[in-house]
Design a protein around this motif. Sequence first.
Motif, PDB file in Angstrom:
ATOM      1  N   LEU A 401      -1.200  49.148  25.113  1.00  0.00           N
ATOM      2  CA  LEU A 401      -0.882  48.938  26.525  1.00  0.00           C
ATOM      3  C   LEU A 401      -1.749  47.845  27.161  1.00  0.00           C
ATOM      4  CD1 LEU A 401      -0.494  52.684  27.534  1.00  0.00           C
ATOM      5  CD2 LEU A 401       1.341  50.992  27.393  1.00  0.00           C
ATOM      6  N   VAL A 402      -3.013  47.804  26.807  1.00  0.00           N
ATOM      7  CA  VAL A 402      -3.931  46.827  27.407  1.00  0.00           C
ATOM      8  C   VAL A 402      -3.736  45.434  26.806  1.00  0.00           C
ATOM      9  CG1 VAL A 402      -6.377  46.245  27.745  1.00  0.00           C
ATOM     10  CG2 VAL A 402      -5.622  48.606  27.976  1.00  0.00           C
ATOM     11  N   ARG A 403      -3.372  45.363  25.537  1.00  0.00           N
ATOM     12  CA  ARG A 403      -3.134  44.106  24.826  1.00  0.00           C
ATOM     13  C   ARG A 403      -4.336  43.163  24.872  1.00  0.00           C
ATOM     14  NH1 ARG A 403       2.940  42.659  27.101  1.00  0.00           N
ATOM     15  NH2 ARG A 403       3.943  44.614  26.476  1.00  0.00           N
ATOM     16  N   PRO A 404      -5.484  43.596  24.412  1.00  0.00           N
ATOM     17  CA  PRO A 404      -6.657  42.707  24.444  1.00  0.00           C
ATOM     18  C   PRO A 404      -6.532  41.596  23.403  1.00  0.00           C
ATOM     19  CG  PRO A 404      -7.183  44.698  23.233  1.00  0.00           C
ATOM     20  CD  PRO A 404      -5.792  44.900  23.787  1.00  0.00           C
ATOM     21  N   LYS A 405      -7.159  40.466  23.692  1.00  0.00           N
ATOM     22  CA  LYS A 405      -7.268  39.401  22.688  1.00  0.00           C
ATOM     23  C   LYS A 405      -8.400  39.709  21.717  1.00  0.00           C
ATOM     24  CE  LYS A 405      -5.845  35.680  25.854  1.00  0.00           C
ATOM     25  NZ  LYS A 405      -6.305  34.420  26.502  1.00  0.00           N
ATOM     26  N   VAL A 406      -9.472  40.317  22.259  1.00  0.00           N
ATOM     27  CA  VAL A 406     -10.677  40.571  21.474  1.00  0.00           C
ATOM     28  C   VAL A 406     -11.098  42.021  21.658  1.00  0.00           C
ATOM     29  CG1 VAL A 406     -13.085  39.916  21.079  1.00  0.00           C
ATOM     30  CG2 VAL A 406     -11.426  38.179  21.765  1.00  0.00           C
ATOM     31  N   ILE A 407     -11.522  42.666  20.573  1.00  0.00           N
ATOM     32  CA  ILE A 407     -12.064  44.025  20.628  1.00  0.00           C
ATOM     33  C   ILE A 407     -13.486  43.986  20.075  1.00  0.00           C
ATOM     34  CG2 ILE A 407     -11.854  46.391  19.798  1.00  0.00           C
ATOM     35  CD1 ILE A 407      -8.854  45.990  19.597  1.00  0.00           C
ATOM     36  N   THR A 428     -22.432  42.501   9.451  1.00  0.00           N
ATOM     37  CA  THR A 428     -21.141  41.982   9.930  1.00  0.00           C
ATOM     38  C   THR A 428     -21.144  41.610  11.404  1.00  0.00           C
ATOM     39  OG1 THR A 428     -20.397  44.263  10.332  1.00  0.00           O
ATOM     40  CG2 THR A 428     -19.835  43.273   8.214  1.00  0.00           C
ATOM     41  N   ARG A 429     -22.184  41.983  12.149  1.00  0.00           N
ATOM     42  CA  ARG A 429     -22.179  41.656  13.583  1.00  0.00           C
ATOM     43  C   ARG A 429     -22.174  40.130  13.758  1.00  0.00           C
ATOM     44  NH1 ARG A 429     -26.679  39.397  14.952  1.00  0.00           N
ATOM     45  NH2 ARG A 429     -25.713  39.097  16.999  1.00  0.00           N
ATOM     46  N   GLY A 430     -21.430  39.695  14.780  1.00  0.00           N
ATOM     47  CA  GLY A 430     -21.321  38.269  15.050  1.00  0.00           C
ATOM     48  C   GLY A 430     -20.216  37.579  14.278  1.00  0.00           C
ATOM     49  N   GLN A 431     -19.582  38.298  13.317  1.00  0.00           N
ATOM     50  CA  GLN A 431     -18.518  37.697  12.510  1.00  0.00           C
ATOM     51  C   GLN A 431     -17.152  38.064  13.072  1.00  0.00           C
ATOM     52  OE1 GLN A 431     -19.036  38.874   8.431  1.00  0.00           O
ATOM     53  NE2 GLN A 431     -21.227  38.424   8.426  1.00  0.00           N
ATOM     54  N   ARG A 432     -16.328  37.072  13.332  1.00  0.00           N
ATOM     55  CA  ARG A 432     -14.981  37.323  13.829  1.00  0.00           C
ATOM     56  C   ARG A 432     -14.080  37.819  12.704  1.00  0.00           C
ATOM     57  NH1 ARG A 432     -13.499  31.772  16.751  1.00  0.00           N
ATOM     58  NH2 ARG A 432     -15.109  30.954  15.383  1.00  0.00           N
ATOM     59  N   GLN A 433     -13.300  38.864  12.983  1.00  0.00           N
ATOM     60  CA  GLN A 433     -12.373  39.412  11.997  1.00  0.00           C
ATOM     61  C   GLN A 433     -11.033  39.672  12.682  1.00  0.00           C
ATOM     62  OE1 GLN A 433     -14.110  42.358   9.241  1.00  0.00           O
ATOM     63  NE2 GLN A 433     -15.953  42.279  10.506  1.00  0.00           N
ATOM     64  N   ALA A 434      -9.956  39.416  11.962  1.00  0.00           N
ATOM     65  CA  ALA A 434      -8.610  39.607  12.513  1.00  0.00           C
ATOM     66  C   ALA A 434      -8.113  41.008  12.179  1.00  0.00           C
ATOM     67  CB  ALA A 434      -7.661  38.558  11.953  1.00  0.00           C
ATOM     68  N   LEU A 435      -7.510  41.670  13.177  1.00  0.00           N
ATOM     69  CA  LEU A 435      -6.930  42.995  12.984  1.00  0.00           C
ATOM     70  C   LEU A 435      -5.429  42.876  12.743  1.00  0.00           C
ATOM     71  CD1 LEU A 435      -8.793  44.904  15.841  1.00  0.00           C
ATOM     72  CD2 LEU A 435      -9.355  44.892  13.406  1.00  0.00           C
ATOM     73  N   GLU A 436      -4.823  43.947  12.265  1.00  0.00           N
ATOM     74  CA  GLU A 436      -3.396  43.921  11.974  1.00  0.00           C
ATOM     75  C   GLU A 436      -2.564  43.660  13.225  1.00  0.00           C
ATOM     76  OE1 GLU A 436      -2.252  47.443   9.986  1.00  0.00           O
ATOM     77  OE2 GLU A 436      -3.442  47.051   8.175  1.00  0.00           O
ATOM     78  N   GLY A 437      -3.059  44.100  14.373  1.00  0.00           N
ATOM     79  CA  GLY A 437      -2.314  43.895  15.606  1.00  0.00           C
ATOM     80  C   GLY A 437      -2.428  42.485  16.159  1.00  0.00           C
ATOM     81  N   GLY A 438      -3.196  41.625  15.500  1.00  0.00           N
ATOM     82  CA  GLY A 438      -3.333  40.249  15.963  1.00  0.00           C
ATOM     83  C   GLY A 438      -4.580  39.993  16.775  1.00  0.00           C
TER      84      GLY A 438
END
Length: 478
Positions: A401-407, A428-438
Amino acid sequence: MRVARLESEIDFDGWRTAARALRAEGVRPEAVVWTVERELFDQGLFPPHEGEGKAFGVPAAFVELARTVILHRSPERFALLYRILHRLERQPRLLDNPADTDVAKARDMAKGVGRAIHKMHAFVRFRRVEDVAPETPREQYVAWFEPAHRVTEAAAPFFARRFANMNWSILTPDACVHWDRAMLTMSAGADPADAPSQDAQEEMWRTYYASIFNPARLNPAMMKQEMPKRYWRNLPEAALIPDLIEKAQSRTETMVAAQPAKPSERVLKAALKHARGSYGEGNLTNLEEVAAGIQVCRRCDLWRDATQGVPGLGPARAALMIVGEQPGDQEDLQGVPFVGPAGQLLDRAMAEAGAPRDRVFVTNAVKHFKHEPRGKRRLHKTPDRGEVQACRWWLDAERRLVRPKVILALGATAVQAVFGKALPIGKTRGQRQALEGGELALVSWHPSFMLRIPDRDAKDRAYAELVADLKQAWKLAD
């Protein structure tokens, strides 16, 4: 001996210009006197040097640190910053040494400025001005505040966002800031006599404050730490505090002896009606329905000992979502995420990172408080894998519902809920990772982790890393 004269106590641009010229000439720190006092017939703040001098660069982190330290009230701040700047020529990685005396002192000053901004955000109290001119039909509000450091301009944008629909002024001894619902303007410092002493709404506020004061959870030492007495004279509720503290013991005994109140049947029926049939994801169309469903959720047994469920809080559409572990004691009582000690630390870190909380959706991986009683206290217990998995349905609904770009996932439990697996936070902190939802996802330390670290240096390092991760997450989202 060189004299560098600045326009004001917070003249960062003037300090930067003078410091560049001095270092280009090779002037040693002990040969410079910094002042904001102007002498008669002064022709300039800093006389230009002959020749171009040697070009040089400095780390962006130093510029950011200097902008903050300039706001400190210490008279040695200008000299300290120039000393660090001068040393960076031979020690380009100086800022990476937390044990260095100059660097440690500058970072302590920056933390003091950050605390002063946080306290100003928390303890400014506006009063309505009654004698507004007839040609000014809108209500006008004025507040008097005495910040620990010169942070009025730095703190002002927060109030412009929070009170965007009010006409207000904040008066301080250093400077005054004014908002007309469209633009922030600054003026010279004021006197306490220029601010109204009280208004008609304060009695209502005192009544509200007295009604929410919980004597069973009174901790005077913590209260004075979080709300220092130097601010009390400007807080309407402060007059009530001595009497509330004196009567806390008797009120607590009365509360313990009283029978528990029966929940409102009307409210319970309304919540059940909202939640009925909402366990199918397609039936949830807004965050209000999610919140109602959480109150009657029976997916695991944590609801049995909790006061209430605690749904996420924030805009219906937010670019950044922050996920914590679970509600704590205060969150369980108030029904709002991140309002206890860990939440206050998160607020401070978000303010330092420039991430406005009112534009961020804040929630938890688990929606009920898991704890075990220990006398009158309720001690936190970490949710197990099954409880995290059971509650992930609600977190996924909020994400949809919120549709965040970043979590940003804070702590191991949040990481488990967001990624569906465990990840080592330190690596892993500080490393960007892509989730299945985009969405993009980042991990960091939970604020409660810092509250438990006994070593001060380790605590400061973890806090600095949290601020850095918040800053990165907000930059990616914004």
